[in-house]
Design an enzyme around this catalytic site. Structure first.
Site, short mmCIF file in Angstrom:
data_model
loop_
_atom_site.label_atom_id
_atom_site.label_comp_id
_atom_site.label_asym_id
_atom_site.label_seq_id
_atom_site.Cartn_x
_atom_site.Cartn_y
_atom_site.Cartn_z
N GLY A 33 32.58 91.33 -29.88
CA GLY A 33 32.96 89.96 -30.21
C GLY A 33 31.96 89.03 -29.56
O GLY A 33 31.58 89.23 -28.40
N GLU A 35 31.84 86.04 -28.24
CA GLU A 35 32.13 85.34 -26.97
C GLU A 35 32.33 86.33 -25.83
O GLU A 35 31.85 86.11 -24.72
CB GLU A 35 33.36 84.45 -27.15
CG GLU A 35 33.17 83.37 -28.20
CD GLU A 35 33.44 83.83 -29.63
OE1 GLU A 35 33.19 83.05 -30.56
OE2 GLU A 35 33.90 84.99 -29.81
N ASN A 37 31.01 89.24 -25.69
CA ASN A 37 29.68 89.78 -25.40
C ASN A 37 28.98 88.92 -24.34
O ASN A 37 28.35 89.43 -23.41
CB ASN A 37 28.81 89.80 -26.65
CG ASN A 37 29.28 90.78 -27.70
OD1 ASN A 37 30.08 91.66 -27.43
ND2 ASN A 37 28.77 90.62 -28.92
N TYR A 103 34.23 92.95 -42.46
CA TYR A 103 35.27 92.50 -41.55
C TYR A 103 36.66 92.68 -42.16
O TYR A 103 36.87 92.44 -43.35
CB TYR A 103 35.08 91.03 -41.19
CG TYR A 103 33.84 90.75 -40.39
CD1 TYR A 103 33.84 90.86 -39.00
CD2 TYR A 103 32.65 90.37 -41.01
CE1 TYR A 103 32.70 90.61 -38.25
CE2 TYR A 103 31.51 90.10 -40.27
CZ TYR A 103 31.54 90.23 -38.89
OH TYR A 103 30.41 89.98 -38.16
N TYR A 104 37.62 93.05 -41.30
CA TYR A 104 39.04 93.12 -41.67
C TYR A 104 39.81 92.36 -40.59
O TYR A 104 40.40 92.95 -39.69
CB TYR A 104 39.48 94.58 -41.77
CG TYR A 104 38.74 95.33 -42.86
CD1 TYR A 104 39.25 95.41 -44.14
CD2 TYR A 104 37.49 95.90 -42.61
CE1 TYR A 104 38.54 96.06 -45.16
CE2 TYR A 104 36.78 96.55 -43.61
CZ TYR A 104 37.31 96.63 -44.88
OH TYR A 104 36.61 97.27 -45.88
N ASN A 165 26.32 80.07 -34.38
CA ASN A 165 26.72 81.41 -34.81
C ASN A 165 27.35 81.39 -36.20
O ASN A 165 28.49 81.85 -36.40
CB ASN A 165 27.70 82.01 -33.79
CG ASN A 165 27.34 83.44 -33.44
OD1 ASN A 165 26.92 84.21 -34.30
ND2 ASN A 165 27.53 83.80 -32.18
N GLY A 226 13.90 84.60 -32.99
CA GLY A 226 13.81 86.04 -33.18
C GLY A 226 12.74 86.66 -32.29
O GLY A 226 12.57 86.28 -31.13
N LYS A 227 11.98 87.59 -32.84
CA LYS A 227 10.99 88.29 -32.02
C LYS A 227 9.85 87.37 -31.58
O LYS A 227 9.09 87.71 -30.67
CB LYS A 227 10.44 89.49 -32.78
CG LYS A 227 9.68 89.15 -34.04
CD LYS A 227 9.20 90.42 -34.73
CE LYS A 227 8.40 90.12 -36.00
NZ LYS A 227 7.96 91.37 -36.67
N ASP A 257 23.87 86.90 -28.63
CA ASP A 257 24.84 86.77 -27.54
C ASP A 257 24.18 87.11 -26.21
O ASP A 257 24.44 86.47 -25.19
CB ASP A 257 26.04 87.69 -27.78
CG ASP A 257 26.69 87.43 -29.13
OD1 ASP A 257 26.70 86.27 -29.58
OD2 ASP A 257 27.17 88.41 -29.74
#
Length: 317
Positions: A33, A35, A37, A103-104, A165, A226-227, A257
């Protein structure tokens, strides 16, 4: 308490084999999750972090709380809800570098968070309140809960850190843009990715987009690239900090995160903005080298060794 955060954490199922889930009958379960994390990342780096949420009063909910509490995060404000289930999601590795997440979480326990779940004194005792754009997308009650937490933080001088996010599957674009900009206007520090900044303001360079955030009253903007690293801007300085090269990206999910946890840890350690962003880049890079959302989050000694062992070139203005 150093940082308080709130949001949904779910059980993650990962197929043991590469390819569509239809071709496997074996799964590994993990806890994940955004947050939590961040909270776990901060706890591993030696800081006090608290996580607020609702979990189903089921075995998955108990697993999540036990895991997060076992990482040293304070979970005393977590509520077990007997009338709703803990959310689940599945992450497929379709091919090297290609992931798909399903997602479920509809009507999950976390989607039932309410403003009365917020303990004002608990938030008041923190240095930072960390929020994301995921939680307000879960339900109207969750949106109101986030606003309640922000109001408590503002009332007591707690700095609000907002990571947009963006999760496009959770809501309509117009509603998402409206709510995310509302939260930007209430934040002291914003940590967007370039895609999120462009979603809110249209195309532009990192410095141009940072200025758009600052028009909403944001004090510090750190743009994740990103990288390539990150761009940062406050009222006095701006600059780029290059990313850290890694030998192999095993799993990129959770890197943002880790970035947030690394950045907040830098501020809590008294680093200047440039060095805090460098640390954020390092933690984000380290997360990509391990499977799962939290498995790559480092402890302080390992993080410092990682930073010291790699040379960078970056620019401050």
């Amino acid at each position: 308490m150093d940082v308080v955060t709130l949001g949904e954490t779910m059980i993650l199922f990962v197929p043991e084999h590469t390819g569509p889930m239809r071709n496997t009958d074996r799964f590994t379960t993990r806890v994940a999750g955004a947050e939590s994390n961040v909270a776990i990342g901060l706890a591993r780096l030696g800081f006090q972090a608290g996580w607020i949420s609702r979990l189903g009063d089921d075995e998955f909910g108990k697993k999540i709380r036990a895991f997060i509490r076992g990482e040293g995060v304070d979970t005393t404000r977590v509520i077990f809800d007997a009338s709703a289930d803990t959310g689940l999601f599945f992450k497929e590795k379709l091919a090297p570098g290609e992931w798909r997440v399903n997602y479920y979480r509809k009507n999950s326990a976390a989607s039932r968070m309410r403003p009365e779940d917020m303990d004002e004194s608990y938030i008041a005792g923190a240095k930072f309140l960390h929020i994301t754009g995921i939680t307000p997308a879960l339900s109207e009650h969750c949106y109101e809960t986030v606003l309640s937490a922000v109001e408590a933080a503002k009332k007591h001088g707690v700095l609000v850190v907002f990571d947009p996010n963006l999760r496009r599957k959770l809501w309509q674009e117009e509603k998402a843009r409206e709510v995310l900009l509302e939260l930007v206007s209430k934040a002291d520090i914003v940590l967007p990715g370039m895609d999120e900044a462009e979603f809110l303001f249209g195309s532009g360079s990192p410095d141009q987009l940072a200025r758009q955030f600052q028009k909403y009253g944001v004090t510090v903007v750190v743009m994740k690239l990103g990288k390539q690293g990150a761009y940062y801007s406050d009222q006095n300085f701006d600059g780029y900090v290059e990313g850290f090269e890694v030998s192999e990206v095993v799993d990129p999910v959770g890197a943002g995160d880790g970035f947030s946890a690394g950045f907040l840890s830098g501020l809590l350690d008294g680093l200047d903005l440039h060095e805090a962003v460098r640390r954020a880049n390092a933690v984000g890079a380290m997360v990509t080298m391990a499977p799962g959302d939290v498995e790559g989050l480092p402890e302080k000694e390992r993080l410092l060794n990682f930073v010291q062992s790699r040379s960078q070139g970056d620019v401050e203005r």
